[in-house]
Motif scaffolding. Structure first.
Motif, PDB file in Angstrom:
ATOM      1  N   GLU A 274     -38.015 -35.664  52.914  1.00 54.60           N
ATOM      2  CA  GLU A 274     -38.669 -34.600  52.178  1.00 54.60           C
ATOM      3  C   GLU A 274     -36.593 -34.074  51.275  1.00 54.60           C
ATOM      4  O   GLU A 274     -37.100 -33.099  51.121  1.00 54.60           O
ATOM      5  CB  GLU A 274     -39.180 -33.724  52.448  1.00 54.60           C
ATOM      6  CG  GLU A 274     -40.653 -34.288  52.935  1.00 54.60           C
ATOM      7  CD  GLU A 274     -41.913 -33.085  53.291  1.00 54.60           C
ATOM      8  OE1 GLU A 274     -41.265 -31.974  53.467  1.00 54.60           O
ATOM      9  OE2 GLU A 274     -42.877 -32.878  53.378  1.00 54.60           O
ATOM     10  N   GLY A 275     -35.999 -34.669  51.274  1.00 52.00           N
ATOM     11  CA  GLY A 275     -34.686 -34.551  50.993  1.00 52.00           C
ATOM     12  C   GLY A 275     -33.567 -34.088  52.244  1.00 52.00           C
ATOM     13  O   GLY A 275     -32.495 -33.165  51.397  1.00 52.00           O
ATOM     14  N   LEU A 288     -42.900 -42.127  59.657  1.00 54.88           N
ATOM     15  CA  LEU A 288     -43.038 -43.118  58.668  1.00 54.88           C
ATOM     16  C   LEU A 288     -43.090 -44.190  57.943  1.00 54.88           C
ATOM     17  O   LEU A 288     -43.291 -44.725  59.162  1.00 54.88           O
ATOM     18  CB  LEU A 288     -41.079 -42.259  57.806  1.00 54.88           C
ATOM     19  CG  LEU A 288     -40.568 -41.248  57.889  1.00 54.88           C
ATOM     20  CD1 LEU A 288     -39.471 -41.245  58.024  1.00 54.88           C
ATOM     21  CD2 LEU A 288     -41.604 -40.344  56.728  1.00 54.88           C
ATOM     22  N   ALA A 289     -43.573 -44.477  56.159  1.00 50.76           N
ATOM     23  CA  ALA A 289     -43.298 -45.822  55.814  1.00 50.76           C
ATOM     24  C   ALA A 289     -42.043 -46.889  55.953  1.00 50.76           C
ATOM     25  O   ALA A 289     -41.060 -45.936  56.539  1.00 50.76           O
ATOM     26  CB  ALA A 289     -43.952 -46.264  54.966  1.00 50.76           C
ATOM     27  N   ASP A 296     -34.186 -44.356  51.353  1.00 46.32           N
ATOM     28  CA  ASP A 296     -35.207 -43.310  51.801  1.00 46.32           C
ATOM     29  C   ASP A 296     -34.292 -43.111  52.707  1.00 46.32           C
ATOM     30  O   ASP A 296     -34.537 -42.863  54.165  1.00 46.32           O
ATOM     31  CB  ASP A 296     -35.953 -44.942  52.572  1.00 46.32           C
ATOM     32  CG  ASP A 296     -37.388 -45.127  51.652  1.00 46.32           C
ATOM     33  OD1 ASP A 296     -37.573 -43.861  50.698  1.00 46.32           O
ATOM     34  OD2 ASP A 296     -37.647 -46.326  51.718  1.00 46.32           O
ATOM     35  N   TYR A 297     -32.816 -43.304  52.727  1.00 45.82           N
ATOM     36  CA  TYR A 297     -31.949 -43.146  53.452  1.00 45.82           C
ATOM     37  C   TYR A 297     -30.880 -41.913  52.685  1.00 45.82           C
ATOM     38  O   TYR A 297     -30.609 -41.965  51.845  1.00 45.82           O
ATOM     39  CB  TYR A 297     -30.732 -43.940  53.754  1.00 45.82           C
ATOM     40  CG  TYR A 297     -31.594 -45.260  54.215  1.00 45.82           C
ATOM     41  CD1 TYR A 297     -32.040 -45.207  55.910  1.00 45.82           C
ATOM     42  CD2 TYR A 297     -32.198 -46.498  53.365  1.00 45.82           C
ATOM     43  CE1 TYR A 297     -32.531 -45.998  56.694  1.00 45.82           C
ATOM     44  CE2 TYR A 297     -32.648 -47.475  55.158  1.00 45.82           C
ATOM     45  CZ  TYR A 297     -33.111 -46.807  55.787  1.00 45.82           C
ATOM     46  OH  TYR A 297     -33.547 -48.373  56.888  1.00 45.82           O
ATOM     47  N   VAL A 298     -30.626 -41.424  53.742  1.00 46.63           N
ATOM     48  CA  VAL A 298     -29.503 -39.751  53.651  1.00 46.63           C
ATOM     49  C   VAL A 298     -28.091 -40.573  54.615  1.00 46.63           C
ATOM     50  O   VAL A 298     -28.647 -40.490  55.728  1.00 46.63           O
ATOM     51  CB  VAL A 298     -29.747 -38.377  54.008  1.00 46.63           C
ATOM     52  CG1 VAL A 298     -28.383 -37.941  53.499  1.00 46.63           C
ATOM     53  CG2 VAL A 298     -30.771 -38.557  53.062  1.00 46.63           C
ATOM     54  N   ILE A 299     -27.177 -40.030  53.455  1.00 42.22           N
ATOM     55  CA  ILE A 299     -25.548 -40.654  54.085  1.00 42.22           C
ATOM     56  C   ILE A 299     -25.208 -39.716  53.955  1.00 42.22           C
ATOM     57  O   ILE A 299     -24.740 -39.010  53.247  1.00 42.22           O
ATOM     58  CB  ILE A 299     -25.027 -41.773  53.711  1.00 42.22           C
ATOM     59  CG1 ILE A 299     -25.646 -43.236  53.683  1.00 42.22           C
ATOM     60  CG2 ILE A 299     -23.247 -42.122  54.219  1.00 42.22           C
ATOM     61  CD1 ILE A 299     -25.225 -44.811  53.005  1.00 42.22           C
ATOM     62  N   GLU A 300     -24.249 -39.204  55.222  1.00 40.89           N
ATOM     63  CA  GLU A 300     -23.624 -38.375  55.605  1.00 40.89           C
ATOM     64  C   GLU A 300     -21.935 -37.970  55.955  1.00 40.89           C
ATOM     65  O   GLU A 300     -22.099 -39.061  57.355  1.00 40.89           O
ATOM     66  CB  GLU A 300     -23.886 -37.076  56.323  1.00 40.89           C
ATOM     67  CG  GLU A 300     -25.270 -35.735  56.141  1.00 40.89           C
ATOM     68  CD  GLU A 300     -25.894 -34.506  56.123  1.00 40.89           C
ATOM     69  OE1 GLU A 300     -25.916 -34.912  58.069  1.00 40.89           O
ATOM     70  OE2 GLU A 300     -26.711 -34.179  55.943  1.00 40.89           O
ATOM     71  N   ILE A 301     -21.019 -37.557  55.334  1.00 45.66           N
ATOM     72  CA  ILE A 301     -20.160 -37.850  55.670  1.00 45.66           C
ATOM     73  C   ILE A 301     -19.480 -36.542  56.068  1.00 45.66           C
ATOM     74  O   ILE A 301     -19.547 -35.026  55.579  1.00 45.66           O
ATOM     75  CB  ILE A 301     -19.254 -38.205  54.964  1.00 45.66           C
ATOM     76  CG1 ILE A 301     -19.374 -39.296  54.816  1.00 45.66           C
ATOM     77  CG2 ILE A 301     -17.309 -38.759  55.656  1.00 45.66           C
ATOM     78  CD1 ILE A 301     -18.806 -39.698  53.039  1.00 45.66           C
TER      79      ILE A 301
END
Length: 316
Positions: A274-275, A288-289, A296-301
């Motif tokens: 959900e963001g 989760l599916a 479907d992924y989030v990349i943080e630096i």
């Protein structure tokens, strides 16, 4: 060309959709994976092949950008070119099956000639001592295997060919009716990964670049290749592969200002719930599916508190 004076470390993130990113010949060409964790693998050799292919396409025929390791090449004949260039009056250089440098000074000149003319030699290094001896070079650019951020599920798909291979086969099928035509299909199999997101690490040593002549221009070309190499590597077997992120840590000096592993720890890949970023080992993700797209992924630096002398370049 400007000599490379600063160390660089980089994280390459790419994905595959309905394709085989790197088949394992010892396992019937199934996608490579870690048997204990089922995380997918792509070898450093496979990634370097794609870089070589891109450079060969982008800089075809340009001086200093020839490719040493290419399909169908006879490596000893590549070595011979160095001897012919350095011994233009030696008729034996063009025909002898074995050649060796006369002394250490010539050995260094042969190595330097190979580095100056072949992009992949001055980038990745090479062992060039087979028969016609040009020594060996340790390259400034090294890469790890790429590993999928989550376990993959290889799928085996059966495919058929409706065309006959010869007249006898065609006649047999036409006389046998529908059942015979069905039995006469040529069967095959292909292995795919429905979706996988992969992470590889790379290292660029300015100190080793001094020895091979790897320059700032070469580094820019390397990053260009990492960004675009999948765009020119399409095939039915590989499905859709895309470079999603190229995150570079640039140091202020040749030796570097921080350990690479601490910099790579700043790149965090999590699931998009959900963001919001959620750790891949979060037990709540079990509901989760399976991931089927990059979103479907989030990349943080983590850019806070960077070690002094290190900057982050987000190239993709």
């Amino acid at each position: 060309m400007t000599p490379l004076s600063r160390r660089h470390d980089f994280a390459l993130i790419f994905d595959v959709t309905n394709g085989n990113p790197n088949g394992d010949p010892d396992a019937g060409n199934m996608p490579r994976l870690d048997p204990e964790t089922n995380h997918g693998l792509v070898s450093d050799v496979s990634l370097k092949r794609k870089i070589r292919n891109y450079v060969d396409l982008a800089r075809t025929g340009e001086v200093g950008h020839h490719i040493y390791v290419q399909e169908g090449a006879i490596l000893n004949e590549m070595h011979r070119k160095a001897y012919v260039a350095l011994r233009p009056d030696d008729t034996k250089a063009a025909k002898d099956a074995k050649l060796n440098p006369k002394d250490d000074a010539e050995a260094l000149k042969l190595r330097d000639w190979m580095c100056a003319n072949f992009f992949d030699v001055r980038t990745f290094g090479a062992v060039m001592s087979t028969g016609i001896n040009c020594g060996q070079v340790k390259g400034p650019v090294q890469m790890t295997f790429a590993t999928s951020v989550e376990p993959i599920m290889p799928v085996e798909i059966t495919v058929t060919r409706m065309a006959a291979t010869n007249e006898a086969e065609k006649k047999k099928a036409s006389e046998g009716g529908d059942d015979q035509r069905s039995d006469n299909r040529t069967m095959g199999r292909k292995h795919i990964v429905p979706y996988g997101l992969y992470l590889a690490h790379g290292f660029v040593s300015a100190k080793f670049a001094e020895k091979t002549g790897f320059s700032e221009d070469d580094l820019a070309l390397l990053f260009e290749a990492l960004t675009s190499m999948f765009e020119h590597d399409r095939s039915a077997a590989r499905g859709e592969m895309t470079t999603r992120r190229l995150i570079v840590f640039r140091h202020q000096n040749a030796l570097g200002n921080a350990p690479a592993h601490k910099l790579f720890d700043r790149v965090r890949i999590g699931r998009n719930v959900e963001g919001e970023w959620r750790a891949l080992d979060d037990r709540g993700l079990g509901n989760l599916a399976p991931a089927r797209r990059f979103s479907d992924y989030v990349i943080e630096i983590d850019r806070e508190g960077l070690p002094e002398g290190v900057e982050i370049l987000d190239l993709v």
